[in-house]
Scaffold this active site. Structure first.
Site, PDB file in Angstrom:
ATOM      1  CE  LYS A   1      -3.464   2.552   7.291  1.00 24.53           C
ATOM      2  NZ  LYS A   1      -4.477   2.977   6.316  1.00 24.53           N
TER       3      LYS A   1
ATOM      4  CG  ASP B   1      -2.018   1.002   1.114  1.00 23.82           C
ATOM      5  OD1 ASP B   1      -2.286   1.467  -0.011  1.00 23.82           O
ATOM      6  OD2 ASP B   1      -2.621   1.341   2.148  1.00 23.82           O
TER       7      ASP B   1
ATOM      8  CD  GLU C   1      -5.303   2.883  -0.366  1.00 25.78           C
ATOM      9  OE1 GLU C   1      -4.444   2.305  -1.059  1.00 25.78           O
ATOM     10  OE2 GLU C   1      -5.195   3.084   0.854  1.00 25.78           O
TER      11      GLU C   1
ATOM     12  CG  ASP D   1      -5.740   0.573   3.718  1.00 25.62           C
ATOM     13  OD1 ASP D   1      -5.826  -0.435   4.442  1.00 25.62           O
ATOM     14  OD2 ASP D   1      -4.872   1.456   3.872  1.00 25.62           O
TER      15      ASP D   1
ATOM     16  CD  GLN E   1      -3.405   4.713  10.586  1.00 28.24           C
ATOM     17  OE1 GLN E   1      -4.623   4.771  10.448  1.00 28.24           O
ATOM     18  NE2 GLN E   1      -2.568   5.215   9.704  1.00 28.24           N
TER      19      GLN E   1
ATOM     20  CG  HIS F   1      -4.171  10.476   2.266  1.00 26.64           C
ATOM     21  ND1 HIS F   1      -5.279  10.430   3.088  1.00 26.64           N
ATOM     22  CD2 HIS F   1      -3.352   9.482   2.679  1.00 26.64           C
ATOM     23  CE1 HIS F   1      -5.134   9.421   3.955  1.00 26.64           C
ATOM     24  NE2 HIS F   1      -3.977   8.836   3.733  1.00 26.64           N
TER      25      HIS F   1
ATOM     26  CD  GLU G   1      -7.502  12.640   3.888  1.00 18.20           C
ATOM     27  OE1 GLU G   1      -6.964  13.436   3.116  1.00 18.20           O
ATOM     28  OE2 GLU G   1      -7.713  11.450   3.592  1.00 18.20           O
TER      29      GLU G   1
ATOM     30  CB  THR H   1      -7.693  -4.956   2.143  1.00 13.70           C
ATOM     31  OG1 THR H   1      -6.745  -4.647   3.174  1.00 13.70           O
ATOM     32  CG2 THR H   1      -7.492  -4.012   0.977  1.00 13.70           C
TER      33      THR H   1
ATOM     34  NE  ARG I   1      -8.109   6.816   9.306  1.00 15.31           N
ATOM     35  CZ  ARG I   1      -7.375   6.547   8.231  1.00 15.31           C
ATOM     36  NH1 ARG I   1      -6.141   6.075   8.370  1.00 15.31           N
ATOM     37  NH2 ARG I   1      -7.854   6.727   7.029  1.00 15.31           N
TER      38      ARG I   1
ATOM     39  CD  GLU J   1      -6.165   5.010   4.459  1.00 21.25           C
ATOM     40  OE1 GLU J   1      -5.424   4.245   3.818  1.00 21.25           O
ATOM     41  OE2 GLU J   1      -5.750   5.798   5.333  1.00 21.25           O
TER      42      GLU J   1
HETATM   43 CA    CA Z   1      -3.928   3.127   2.664  1.00 27.38          CA
END
Ligand code: CA
Length: 418
Positions: free
Chosen positions: A248, A123, A196, A228, A235, A130, A361, A252, A232, A194
């Site tokens: 994470k 990844d 992606e 993904d 993480q 970002h 975000e 996925t 948080r 996320e």
């Molecule tokens: Ca990611």
């Protein structure tokens, strides 16, 4: 280029016209999983087409009566182009209808399987916006962008074994997190997504031999949307000094349909300027300096509501690091590519509000909730469903839709019971 016309009902004008023909793995009833190509609301059963020796698609060998795309992907670009051009003819030539019709299955009668047996999963972190946004949120007192970011495509090795096909529920993970000065354990309270775009590797490279930027695209079979999922709170506590781990690795989501890189050739656009100029092994010839103008969106349907609302719209065209650079960097130390490698872009975020590819975000770290379907959301609740979508213009008014990456959050198992 004039738009193609297909005899398959509903194909023209859909997100899956004859210009697209993405590949996936499907089954019907108790039948075996096998490779198919999507057209309109139908799947062409390629295993059957090859077994009937219809239209020459079987010339690439026994690669379709398999539970993954890997054998076909390993066959290389000549085989991919042969099948794609034969298939395009078959679905556009009305005379081929009697040959193909027996192999046509309505998509709503099929079950989607993970299209790729995932080898290694990398990844990246290739969106400047970002990386800047997240740096501000995770390290409010420091420079948002770390000194290495503009010199190399930052990435980490993810967990290949927990990649699941679109539609597979995502159990909420549990883990350690810090609350004030205390370290506590429990279900994540900041479950995020996320947005992606992933490249799927077809042709392996040779161990010990770096892949240069001007040969990188030859290894890529296709492109698929990827979510993904990110806890948080887990993480934030675990990620220093070695990067993401359990925050994470729990899930996925990969789309069921892989769009051939060739289908996206018309939407290649030059990438944004890079400053400073990268080191020589990351430099690009003009013809390799491309990103994909794919329009992306994130939709959210909160638990208990019937409404799905788009919460973000952005574009893959703004990514700072290009796919050929990611591949050159990932192999520059001698590590080789394998068939089934998944190279994800990193969260795609744009500069304007509403173009961010993650909830952390979009909600400014959880401080500004979104209104979705009459309810407020910062991070995800059990029962919430997230759908990632992508669309691209491929010429003469034709737009294709990438296979969606969809999943619902469900309660997870908590050690010790609860
Ligand atoms: Ca990611």
């Amino acid at each position: 280029m004039t738009a193609l016309r297909s005899w398959v009902p509903g194909a023209d004008g859909s997100g899956f016209p004859a210009e697209h023909l993405p590949y996936g793995v499907f089954s019907t009833g108790d039948g075996p999983a096998r490779v198919g190509a999507r057209i309109g609301d139908h799947v062409v059963d390629l295993a059957r087409l090859a077994a009937d020796d219809a239209g020459g698609v079987g010339a690439v060998g026994d690669v379709f009566a398999r539970p993954s795309l890997n054998a076909f992907m390993a066959a290389g670009p000549d085989a991919w182009r042969h099948v794609r051009s034969r298939l395009t003819e078959l679905v556009c030539d009305a005379a081929a209808r009697p040959l193909v019709e027996p192999a046509l299955v309505p998509v709503d009668r099929t079950r989607a399987h993970l299209p790729v047996e995932v080898a290694d999963y990398v990844d990246f972190y290739s969106s400047l916006e970002h990386a800047t946004n997240l740096g501000r949120l995770f390290r409010p007192d420091g420079e948002p962008l770390l000194p290495n970011w503009r010199h190399l495509p930052v990435g980490y090795h993810g967990r290949a074994g927990t990649v699941a096909v679109s539609g597979t529920p995502v159990p909420r993970p549990s883990g350690q997190r810090r609350v004030g000065d205390e370290v506590v354990f429990g279900p994540s309270e900041r479950l995020d997504i996320e947005l992606e775009v992933a490249a799927v590797v077809g042709v392996p490279s040779v161990p010990g031999r770096p892949v240069p930027t001007d040969r990188a695209a030859e290894h890529v079979f296709g492109i698929a949307l990827l979510n993904d999922w990110s806890a948080r709170d887990i993480q934030a506590w675990e990620y220093q000094p070695l990067g993401p781990f359990l925050g994470k690795s729990f899930a996925t989501t990969l789309a069921a349909w892989v769009t051939p890189l060739d289908a996206l050739a018309p939407c290649r656009v030059p990438g944004r300027p890079q400053d400073p100029e990268p080191l020589p092994y990351l430099r690009l010839r003009p013809e390799d300096d491309w990103v994909l103008a794919v329009d992306l969106s994130v939709a959210l349907r909160p638990a208990g509501t019937a409404v799905e609302e788009v919460v973000s719209r952005t574009s893959a065209a703004g990514l700072y690091w290009r796919l050929p650079q990611q591949i050159a960097h990932a192999t520059v130390n001698g590590a080789h590519l394998r068939t089934g490698d998944l190279l994800a872009s990193g969260t795609v975020s744009g500069p304007a509000p509403g173009t961010e590819g993650s909830l952390i975000e979009l909600t400014r770290g959880g401080r500004e909730p979104l209104e979705v379907g009459g309810v407020r959301r910062t991070f995800l609740e059990d029962g919430d469903e997230v759908v990632l979508r992508g669309e691209a213009a491929v010429g003469d008014g034709v737009r294709i839709s990438l296979g969606e990456a969809r999943a619902r959050v469900v309660p997870g198992a908590v050690p010790g019971g609860r």
